[in-house]
Design a protein around this motif. Structure first.
Motif, short mmCIF file in Angstrom:
data_model
loop_
_atom_site.label_atom_id
_atom_site.label_comp_id
_atom_site.label_asym_id
_atom_site.label_seq_id
_atom_site.Cartn_x
_atom_site.Cartn_y
_atom_site.Cartn_z
N PRO A 181 54.92 28.54 40.66
CA PRO A 181 55.03 29.34 39.43
C PRO A 181 55.63 28.58 38.26
O PRO A 181 55.31 28.86 37.11
CB PRO A 181 55.93 30.52 39.85
N ARG A 182 56.48 27.58 38.55
CA ARG A 182 57.03 26.76 37.46
C ARG A 182 55.92 26.01 36.75
O ARG A 182 55.87 25.96 35.51
CB ARG A 182 58.06 25.78 38.03
N LEU A 183 55.01 25.41 37.49
CA LEU A 183 53.90 24.69 36.87
C LEU A 183 52.96 25.64 36.13
O LEU A 183 52.44 25.32 35.06
CB LEU A 183 53.13 23.90 37.93
N LEU A 184 52.75 26.82 36.70
CA LEU A 184 51.90 27.81 36.03
C LEU A 184 52.55 28.27 34.73
O LEU A 184 51.87 28.46 33.71
CB LEU A 184 51.65 29.00 36.96
N ASP A 185 53.87 28.44 34.74
CA ASP A 185 54.60 28.83 33.53
C ASP A 185 54.53 27.76 32.45
O ASP A 185 54.65 28.05 31.26
CB ASP A 185 56.07 29.12 33.85
N MET A 186 54.31 26.52 32.86
CA MET A 186 54.21 25.42 31.90
C MET A 186 52.83 25.35 31.27
O MET A 186 52.57 24.48 30.43
CB MET A 186 54.54 24.08 32.59
N GLY A 187 51.93 26.24 31.69
CA GLY A 187 50.63 26.32 31.05
C GLY A 187 49.47 25.73 31.84
O GLY A 187 48.34 25.69 31.35
N VAL A 188 49.74 25.27 33.09
CA VAL A 188 48.66 24.74 33.92
C VAL A 188 47.82 25.92 34.44
O VAL A 188 48.36 26.90 34.95
CB VAL A 188 49.21 23.93 35.10
N GLU A 218 44.36 28.87 52.33
CA GLU A 218 44.99 30.16 52.05
C GLU A 218 45.96 30.06 50.87
O GLU A 218 45.94 30.90 49.96
CB GLU A 218 45.74 30.66 53.29
N ILE A 219 46.81 29.01 50.88
CA ILE A 219 47.80 28.87 49.82
C ILE A 219 47.12 28.51 48.50
O ILE A 219 47.53 28.98 47.43
CB ILE A 219 48.87 27.83 50.21
N ALA A 220 46.04 27.72 48.55
CA ALA A 220 45.30 27.39 47.32
C ALA A 220 44.75 28.65 46.68
O ALA A 220 44.79 28.81 45.44
CB ALA A 220 44.18 26.41 47.64
N GLU A 221 44.25 29.58 47.49
CA GLU A 221 43.74 30.84 46.96
C GLU A 221 44.86 31.65 46.33
O GLU A 221 44.69 32.28 45.29
CB GLU A 221 43.05 31.62 48.08
N MET A 222 46.05 31.61 46.94
CA MET A 222 47.21 32.33 46.41
C MET A 222 47.68 31.71 45.10
O MET A 222 48.11 32.42 44.19
CB MET A 222 48.33 32.33 47.44
N VAL A 223 47.61 30.39 45.01
CA VAL A 223 47.97 29.71 43.76
C VAL A 223 47.02 30.15 42.64
O VAL A 223 47.44 30.43 41.51
CB VAL A 223 47.92 28.18 43.93
N HIS A 224 45.73 30.23 42.98
CA HIS A 224 44.70 30.62 42.01
C HIS A 224 44.98 32.00 41.44
O HIS A 224 44.81 32.23 40.23
CB HIS A 224 43.34 30.57 42.70
N ARG A 225 45.44 32.92 42.28
CA ARG A 225 45.69 34.29 41.80
C ARG A 225 47.15 34.54 41.40
O ARG A 225 47.57 35.67 41.23
CB ARG A 225 45.23 35.31 42.84
N ASN A 226 47.94 33.44 41.31
CA ASN A 226 49.33 33.53 40.83
C ASN A 226 50.18 34.43 41.73
O ASN A 226 50.85 35.35 41.26
CB ASN A 226 49.35 34.05 39.38
N ALA A 227 50.19 34.13 43.02
CA ALA A 227 51.00 34.89 43.97
C ALA A 227 52.49 34.64 43.73
O ALA A 227 52.88 33.63 43.13
CB ALA A 227 50.63 34.51 45.40
N SER A 228 53.32 35.54 44.22
CA SER A 228 54.77 35.42 44.02
C SER A 228 55.34 34.33 44.93
O SER A 228 54.72 33.89 45.90
CB SER A 228 55.46 36.74 44.34
N VAL A 229 56.58 33.91 44.61
CA VAL A 229 57.25 32.88 45.40
C VAL A 229 57.43 33.34 46.84
O VAL A 229 57.20 32.56 47.79
CB VAL A 229 58.63 32.54 44.78
N SER A 230 57.82 34.59 47.05
CA SER A 230 58.03 35.10 48.41
C SER A 230 56.73 35.10 49.20
O SER A 230 56.72 34.76 50.40
CB SER A 230 58.64 36.51 48.36
N GLU A 231 55.63 35.46 48.58
CA GLU A 231 54.33 35.45 49.27
C GLU A 231 53.94 34.03 49.65
O GLU A 231 53.45 33.78 50.76
CB GLU A 231 53.25 36.05 48.37
N LEU A 232 54.17 33.09 48.74
CA LEU A 232 53.84 31.69 49.02
C LEU A 232 54.68 31.15 50.17
O LEU A 232 54.18 30.43 51.04
CB LEU A 232 54.06 30.84 47.77
N GLU A 233 55.97 31.51 50.20
CA GLU A 233 56.84 31.01 51.26
C GLU A 233 56.44 31.58 52.61
O GLU A 233 56.45 30.86 53.63
CB GLU A 233 58.31 31.32 50.97
#
Length: 420
Positions: free
Chosen positions: A280-287, A369-384
């Motif tokens: 989420p930090r990288l996504l917040d940076m505009g990636v 699975e995690i790549a798909e979650m990154v694509h849809r901006n999943a939460s930190v807890s879901e990613l962990e």
């Protein structure tokens, strides 16, 4: 009016002469035998004790001298009153700094020979109300052997990192707070990648490890050489591997992701508490999520825990109750039955009970699975949760496994893991 102007000129000239006399006097003192002997002994003691930093701090009427061992400062013998300015001047002369300039911070480097070996040092000064304070980084002591096992990475995480750096492209991110060993981990990975058939470029601020065979560039924002600008230039130099000292802004992150997508292996760092928090930090940076999902290969999060002194450690008779958040995180994760140890303190470890440090880490690999979650901006807890399902060992688990193996203590893990 003319007489007054002449008087002003005389006063200014006199003041300038006094300053020059003062600087010359300081230079004479700094080259004198007592000061030279004290500074040499200070360097010698710090290097032999394994310190990574020396702090020279002026206060009203005295100078304080402290060494940082295993991440913790301890006070050591101070010079006699009156030697403070001369000692600071001696260090500045060695580092090629201007001893006449005491109003502005200065940075420099020096190399000295102790016990038959050359030692590199980085010197930084800042003005304080009682004079200049100096921080000296002993680069040879700060550098560890560039080997993942000796750094403290467990076998599973070593295998994962070895698998990921074997990829010809993608992005690997190392996260953690300042002083958690990120630069050392990156240098270790680069040393494994450093082969004849690869061209490796780095942009760093500062350069702490000089690696033969790797093209290393020092960032200089004052003249426009930022991380982002260097990255743009790197892509025109046909690199195989690029290391960016830190993803500081969206522009740098965007160029880094683009480089990872166009056939380069990119290594970098971020300041986040956990591996999953980097996404989420990288996504917040505009990636863009779909670009990050396609480029990110793995995230390493780490801390440095002090290792028990083998000369004085003792079996722990009882352990203080864990904080509620740590107890909850550990339930059902670690078999806490086994011998735990406690720090005691002896002459060898300067009474601290600890000697040296070890990494506690977690390595999050990006699977489908995690790549798909990154694509849809999943939460930190879901990613962990998904990462743990894929076999990730958390830093907390790694830390407690090192407690059970006698490497460190529960108190030390609690000290560095309170925010996890």
């Amino acid at each position: 009016m003319r007489e007054l102007e002449k008087s002003d000129v005389k006063l200014e000239t006199a003041s300038s002469t006094d300053d020059n006399d003062d600087v010359q006097h300081l230079k004479d003192l700094a080259l004198g035998t007592p000061v030279v002997h004290f500074v040499n002994k200070m360097f010698q003691d710090a290097i032999r004790s394994g310190a990574t930093d020396i702090h020279i701090e002026p206060f009203d009427g005295h100078l304080k001298l402290r060494l940082r061992n295993d991440g913790v400062l301890r006070e050591t013998r101070a010079p006699t009153p009156g030697m403070g300015k001369a000692i600071v001047s001696r260090v500045k002369i060695l580092a090629g700094l201007n001893i006449a300039e005491r109003r502005l911070p200065q940075d420099g480097r020096t190399r000295i020979r102790i016990d038959g070996r050359q030692h590199d040092m980085r010197v930084a000064t800042i003005p304080t109300i009682h004079g200049e304070a100096v921080a000296i980084r002993l680069l040879d002591n700060a550098r560890r052997a560039l080997d993942l096992k000796r750094l403290g990475f467990n076998e599973r995480d070593r295998d994962r990192l070895g698998r990921q750096i074997a990829s010809p492209h993608g992005m690997i991110v190392v996260t953690g707070p300042t002083g958690s060993g990120k630069t050392t981990t990156l240098a270790t990975l680069l040393s494994r990648l450093n082969e004849q058939e690869r061209k490796i470029l780095t942009i760093e601020d500062p350069i702490e490890y000089e690696l033969d065979g790797i093209n290393q560039t020092q960032a200089k924002p004052a003249i426009g050489l930022t991380f982002a600008q260097a990255l743009r230039s790197f892509l025109r130099h046909d690199p195989d591997v690029i290391m960016v000292g830190e993803m500081r802004d969206g522009e740098t992150a965007g160029i880094g992701v683009h480089a990872a997508l166009t056939g380069h292996l990119v290594l970098t760092t971020l300041h986040t508490n956990t591996a999953s928090g980097a996404i989420p930090r990288l996504l917040d940076m505009g990636v863009d999520g779909y670009l990050l999902a396609s480029s990110l290969r793995c995230v390493v999060a780490q801390r440095l825990a002090r290792k028990l002194c083998r000369s004085c450690r003792q079996p722990a008779k009882e352990i203080a109750p864990l904080p509620a958040n740590l107890q909850k995180n550990l339930e059902s994760r670690v078999n806490c039955s086994g011998q735990l140890w406690q720090a005691v303190g002896c002459e060898r470890c300067y009474g601290s009970g600890y000697a040296d440090r070890t990494v506690i880490s977690e390595v999050l690999e990006i699977n489908a699975e995690i790549a798909e979650m990154v694509h849809r901006n999943a939460s930190v807890s879901e990613l962990e949760v998904a990462a743990r399902r894929a076999g990730m060992t958390t830093m907390l688990e790694d830390g407690f496994s090192k407690c059970l193996s006698g490497e460190t203590t529960v108190d030390e893990v609690v000290r560095i893991a309170t925010e996890l």
